[in-house]
Scaffold this motif. Sequence first.
Motif, PDB file in Angstrom:
ATOM      1  N   LEU A 149      14.200  30.616  -9.008  1.00 15.11           N
ATOM      2  CA  LEU A 149      14.979  29.395  -8.806  1.00 15.11           C
ATOM      3  C   LEU A 149      15.823  29.235 -10.065  1.00 15.11           C
ATOM      4  N   ALA A 150      17.147  29.393  -9.932  1.00 16.50           N
ATOM      5  CA  ALA A 150      18.054  29.233 -11.072  1.00 16.50           C
ATOM      6  C   ALA A 150      18.068  27.760 -11.499  1.00 16.50           C
ATOM      7  N   PRO A 151      18.683  27.447 -12.656  1.00 14.14           N
ATOM      8  CA  PRO A 151      18.694  26.069 -13.120  1.00 14.14           C
ATOM      9  C   PRO A 151      19.155  25.091 -12.032  1.00 14.14           C
ATOM     10  N   SER A 152      18.389  24.012 -11.879  1.00 10.75           N
ATOM     11  CA  SER A 152      18.687  22.909 -10.953  1.00 10.75           C
ATOM     12  C   SER A 152      18.650  23.286  -9.470  1.00 10.75           C
ATOM     13  N   THR A 165      13.604  36.689  -3.395  1.00  9.87           N
ATOM     14  CA  THR A 165      14.785  35.875  -3.083  1.00  9.87           C
ATOM     15  C   THR A 165      15.228  35.082  -4.304  1.00  9.87           C
ATOM     16  N   PHE A 166      16.554  34.942  -4.432  1.00 15.67           N
ATOM     17  CA  PHE A 166      17.172  34.247  -5.563  1.00 15.67           C
ATOM     18  C   PHE A 166      17.847  32.982  -5.064  1.00 15.67           C
ATOM     19  N   LEU A 167      17.466  31.836  -5.630  1.00 13.04           N
ATOM     20  CA  LEU A 167      18.130  30.566  -5.311  1.00 13.04           C
ATOM     21  C   LEU A 167      19.069  30.237  -6.468  1.00 13.04           C
ATOM     22  N   GLY A 168      20.385  30.226  -6.206  1.00 14.25           N
ATOM     23  CA  GLY A 168      21.387  30.080  -7.259  1.00 14.25           C
ATOM     24  C   GLY A 168      21.449  28.682  -7.852  1.00 14.25           C
ATOM     25  N   LEU A 169      22.240  28.586  -8.898  1.00 17.03           N
ATOM     26  CA  LEU A 169      22.410  27.337  -9.655  1.00 17.03           C
ATOM     27  C   LEU A 169      22.657  26.145  -8.732  1.00 17.03           C
ATOM     28  N   GLY A 170      21.811  25.140  -8.828  1.00 19.55           N
ATOM     29  CA  GLY A 170      22.063  23.873  -8.150  1.00 19.55           C
ATOM     30  C   GLY A 170      22.023  23.909  -6.632  1.00 19.55           C
ATOM     31  N   CYS A 183      16.850  37.537  -0.216  1.00 19.15           N
ATOM     32  CA  CYS A 183      18.086  36.784   0.025  1.00 19.15           C
ATOM     33  C   CYS A 183      18.707  36.341  -1.297  1.00 19.15           C
ATOM     34  N   VAL A 184      20.005  36.050  -1.260  1.00 23.05           N
ATOM     35  CA  VAL A 184      20.683  35.385  -2.375  1.00 23.05           C
ATOM     36  C   VAL A 184      21.326  34.122  -1.814  1.00 23.05           C
ATOM     37  N   ILE A 185      20.930  32.988  -2.367  1.00 27.36           N
ATOM     38  CA  ILE A 185      21.525  31.714  -1.975  1.00 27.36           C
ATOM     39  C   ILE A 185      22.511  31.351  -3.086  1.00 27.36           C
ATOM     40  N   SER A 186      23.774  31.148  -2.742  1.00 27.19           N
ATOM     41  CA  SER A 186      24.799  30.993  -3.782  1.00 27.19           C
ATOM     42  C   SER A 186      24.613  29.699  -4.552  1.00 27.19           C
ATOM     43  N   ALA A 187      25.245  29.670  -5.723  1.00 28.99           N
ATOM     44  CA  ALA A 187      25.292  28.434  -6.506  1.00 28.99           C
ATOM     45  C   ALA A 187      25.876  27.323  -5.625  1.00 28.99           C
ATOM     46  N   GLY A 188      25.238  26.171  -5.629  1.00 29.51           N
ATOM     47  CA  GLY A 188      25.766  24.995  -4.936  1.00 29.51           C
ATOM     48  C   GLY A 188      25.590  24.964  -3.430  1.00 29.51           C
ATOM     49  N   SER A 199      19.852  38.078   3.495  1.00 27.65           N
ATOM     50  CA  SER A 199      21.108  37.344   3.705  1.00 27.65           C
ATOM     51  C   SER A 199      21.698  36.865   2.379  1.00 27.65           C
ATOM     52  N   VAL A 200      23.040  36.865   2.284  1.00 27.16           N
ATOM     53  CA  VAL A 200      23.746  36.165   1.205  1.00 27.16           C
ATOM     54  C   VAL A 200      24.325  34.901   1.833  1.00 27.16           C
ATOM     55  N   MET A 201      23.857  33.747   1.362  1.00 27.26           N
ATOM     56  CA  MET A 201      24.243  32.465   1.968  1.00 27.26           C
ATOM     57  C   MET A 201      25.165  31.717   1.012  1.00 27.26           C
ATOM     58  N   ILE A 202      26.292  31.241   1.529  1.00 24.95           N
ATOM     59  CA  ILE A 202      27.272  30.554   0.675  1.00 24.95           C
ATOM     60  C   ILE A 202      27.728  29.274   1.364  1.00 24.95           C
ATOM     61  N   GLY A 203      27.918  28.209   0.593  1.00 28.39           N
ATOM     62  CA  GLY A 203      28.642  27.023   1.064  1.00 28.39           C
ATOM     63  C   GLY A 203      27.771  25.874   1.520  1.00 28.39           C
ATOM     64  N   CYS A 208      25.856  32.609   6.441  1.00 31.47           N
ATOM     65  CA  CYS A 208      25.599  33.969   5.963  1.00 31.47           C
ATOM     66  C   CYS A 208      26.926  34.682   5.734  1.00 31.47           C
ATOM     67  N   ASN A 209      27.218  35.016   4.469  1.00 29.98           N
ATOM     68  CA  ASN A 209      28.466  35.713   4.129  1.00 29.98           C
ATOM     69  C   ASN A 209      28.366  37.198   4.462  1.00 29.98           C
ATOM     70  N   ARG A 210      27.180  37.756   4.235  1.00 34.45           N
ATOM     71  CA  ARG A 210      26.962  39.182   4.515  1.00 34.45           C
ATOM     72  C   ARG A 210      25.483  39.484   4.369  1.00 34.45           C
ATOM     73  N   ARG A 211      25.082  40.689   4.776  1.00 35.81           N
ATOM     74  CA  ARG A 211      23.708  41.154   4.557  1.00 35.81           C
ATOM     75  C   ARG A 211      23.683  42.015   3.311  1.00 35.81           C
TER      76      ARG A 211
HETATM   77  C1  COA Z   1      26.780  34.285  -3.690  1.00 36.01           C
HETATM   78  C2  COA Z   1      27.284  35.224  -4.740  1.00 36.01           C
HETATM   79  C3  COA Z   1      26.136  36.165  -5.126  1.00 36.01           C
HETATM   80  C4  COA Z   1      28.469  36.040  -4.235  1.00 36.01           C
HETATM   81  O1  COA Z   1      28.100  36.739  -3.057  1.00 36.01           O
HETATM   82  P1  COA Z   1      29.084  37.778  -2.358  1.00 36.01           P
HETATM   83  O2  COA Z   1      28.549  38.068  -1.003  1.00 36.01           O
HETATM   84  O3  COA Z   1      29.238  38.954  -3.273  1.00 36.01           O
HETATM   85  O4  COA Z   1      30.427  36.926  -2.200  1.00 36.01           O
HETATM   86  P2  COA Z   1      31.880  37.137  -2.807  1.00 36.01           P
HETATM   87  O5  COA Z   1      31.837  37.094  -4.290  1.00 36.01           O
HETATM   88  O6  COA Z   1      32.515  38.310  -2.137  1.00 36.01           O
HETATM   89  O7  COA Z   1      32.582  35.807  -2.308  1.00 36.01           O
HETATM   90  C5  COA Z   1      32.845  35.568  -0.946  1.00 36.01           C
HETATM   91  C6  COA Z   1      33.634  34.251  -0.846  1.00 36.01           C
HETATM   92  O8  COA Z   1      32.768  33.158  -1.164  1.00 36.01           O
HETATM   93  C7  COA Z   1      33.292  32.413  -2.272  1.00 36.01           C
HETATM   94  N1  COA Z   1      32.155  32.028  -3.097  1.00 36.01           N
HETATM   95  C8  COA Z   1      31.385  32.812  -3.878  1.00 36.01           C
HETATM   96  N2  COA Z   1      30.413  32.098  -4.450  1.00 36.01           N
HETATM   97  C9  COA Z   1      30.563  30.834  -4.025  1.00 36.01           C
HETATM   98  C10 COA Z   1      29.855  29.642  -4.281  1.00 36.01           C
HETATM   99  N3  COA Z   1      28.799  29.624  -5.096  1.00 36.01           N
HETATM  100  N4  COA Z   1      30.271  28.514  -3.661  1.00 36.01           N
HETATM  101  C11 COA Z   1      31.360  28.527  -2.844  1.00 36.01           C
HETATM  102  N5  COA Z   1      32.074  29.645  -2.555  1.00 36.01           N
HETATM  103  C12 COA Z   1      31.680  30.784  -3.159  1.00 36.01           C
HETATM  104  C13 COA Z   1      34.221  33.399  -2.996  1.00 36.01           C
HETATM  105  O9  COA Z   1      35.197  32.716  -3.721  1.00 36.01           O
HETATM  106  C14 COA Z   1      34.805  34.165  -1.816  1.00 36.01           C
HETATM  107  O10 COA Z   1      35.785  33.364  -1.195  1.00 36.01           O
HETATM  108  P3  COA Z   1      37.084  34.036  -0.482  1.00 36.01           P
HETATM  109  O11 COA Z   1      36.532  34.910   0.600  1.00 36.01           O
HETATM  110  O12 COA Z   1      37.835  32.855  -0.007  1.00 36.01           O
HETATM  111  O13 COA Z   1      37.756  34.808  -1.569  1.00 36.01           O
HETATM  112  C15 COA Z   1      27.768  34.469  -6.016  1.00 36.01           C
HETATM  113  O14 COA Z   1      28.968  33.795  -5.792  1.00 36.01           O
HETATM  114  C16 COA Z   1      26.759  33.437  -6.527  1.00 36.01           C
HETATM  115  O15 COA Z   1      26.764  32.265  -6.181  1.00 36.01           O
HETATM  116  N6  COA Z   1      25.892  33.942  -7.423  1.00 36.01           N
HETATM  117  C17 COA Z   1      24.845  33.124  -8.016  1.00 36.01           C
HETATM  118  C18 COA Z   1      25.297  32.581  -9.372  1.00 36.01           C
HETATM  119  C19 COA Z   1      24.170  31.886 -10.044  1.00 36.01           C
HETATM  120  O16 COA Z   1      23.586  30.944  -9.534  1.00 36.01           O
HETATM  121  N7  COA Z   1      23.815  32.387 -11.227  1.00 36.01           N
HETATM  122  C20 COA Z   1      22.682  31.838 -11.941  1.00 36.01           C
HETATM  123  C21 COA Z   1      22.634  32.345 -13.332  1.00 36.01           C
HETATM  124  S1  COA Z   1      21.211  31.697 -14.137  1.00 36.01           S
END
Ligand code: COA
Length: 219
Positions: A149-152, A165-170, A183-188, A199-203, A208-211
């Motif tokens: 679980l990343a910060p917040s 599985t990785f839960l991104g920032l916030g 899985c990777v859950i994106s920041a925010g 799954s890579v989950m964004i937004g 699911c952005n991709r597998r």
């Molecule tokens: C999710 C993540 C791994 C990227 O995954 P990916 O499948 O490689 O996605 P991409 O980088 O190809 O981005 C795909 C689209 O999503 C958008 N996007 C990426 N991360 C995003 C996020 N966190 N929130 C909103 N949109 C995001 C990109 O801008 C891109 O948009 P576009 O298609 O309009 O250009 C990465 O963005 C992320 O969030 N990593 C975690 C960061 C983190 O929490 N680090 C902690 C350090 S302690």
Amino acid sequence: MAVKTPIVIVGAGGYARAIHDAITAEDAFDVLGFVDNHAIAGQLFCGLPVRLESDFVASGYNGGIVVGLGDNSLREKVVLGLKSSLPNASFPTITHPRAIVSRSARIGHGSVILGGAVVGANVEIGEFGSIWSNAVIEHDSIASDFVTLAPSATTGGSVTIGARTFLGLGCQILHNIRVGSDCVISAGAVVSSNVADLSVMIGVPALCNRRRIKGESYL
Ligand SMILES: CC(C)(COP(=O)(O)OP(=O)(O)OC[C@H]1O[C@@H](n2cnc3c(N)ncnc32)[C@H](O)[C@@H]1OP(=O)(O)O)[C@@H](O)C(=O)NCCC(=O)NCCS
């Protein structure tokens, strides 16, 4: 004076630094130094020596080890290697004194809970988990082995998180949700429905952005 347990931190990057900070916030361990694949002679990190992994393994070390590598799959691979080459070493749990951990929570060995994190009632965290600053894992949730679980990052109650599985920032995982393994859950992101393995989950709401390919790096 009580004898402190010797401990070595594997890794010499940001996560290793955060672990060193958590360990030295109290007096239980004596940090001997760091281990890194790219160490050079005389290198210091946090004022302590950095040794090559090959030298460390050859030493037959039998004290405590904490693996400070942020990438979940890499951490798992290194842990498996160390367990086999240093069978007498131990992998204690590290909890920052200012983390809030319920007395009913269960935390597996090798896991790290950083400052400000909250681990709620009846939570189960597996082995070698990584719960960063201000992350919250709420009541009755289960995080499998090698989860971060990343910060917040925040879960509601009764959430299940699969291995590595990785839960991104916030990010926020709503109550009762099941997130698969690797899985990777994106920041925010806000996750409001169950998530399949790899799954890579964004937004918001998260889609699911991709597998992923198992073991693919993400940091
Ligand atoms: C999710 C993540 C791994 C990227 O995954 P990916 O499948 O490689 O996605 P991409 O980088 O190809 O981005 C795909 C689209 O999503 C958008 N996007 C990426 N991360 C995003 C996020 N966190 N929130 C909103 N949109 C995001 C990109 O801008 C891109 O948009 P576009 O298609 O309009 O250009 C990465 O963005 C992320 O969030 N990593 C975690 C960061 C983190 O929490 N680090 C902690 C350090 S302690």
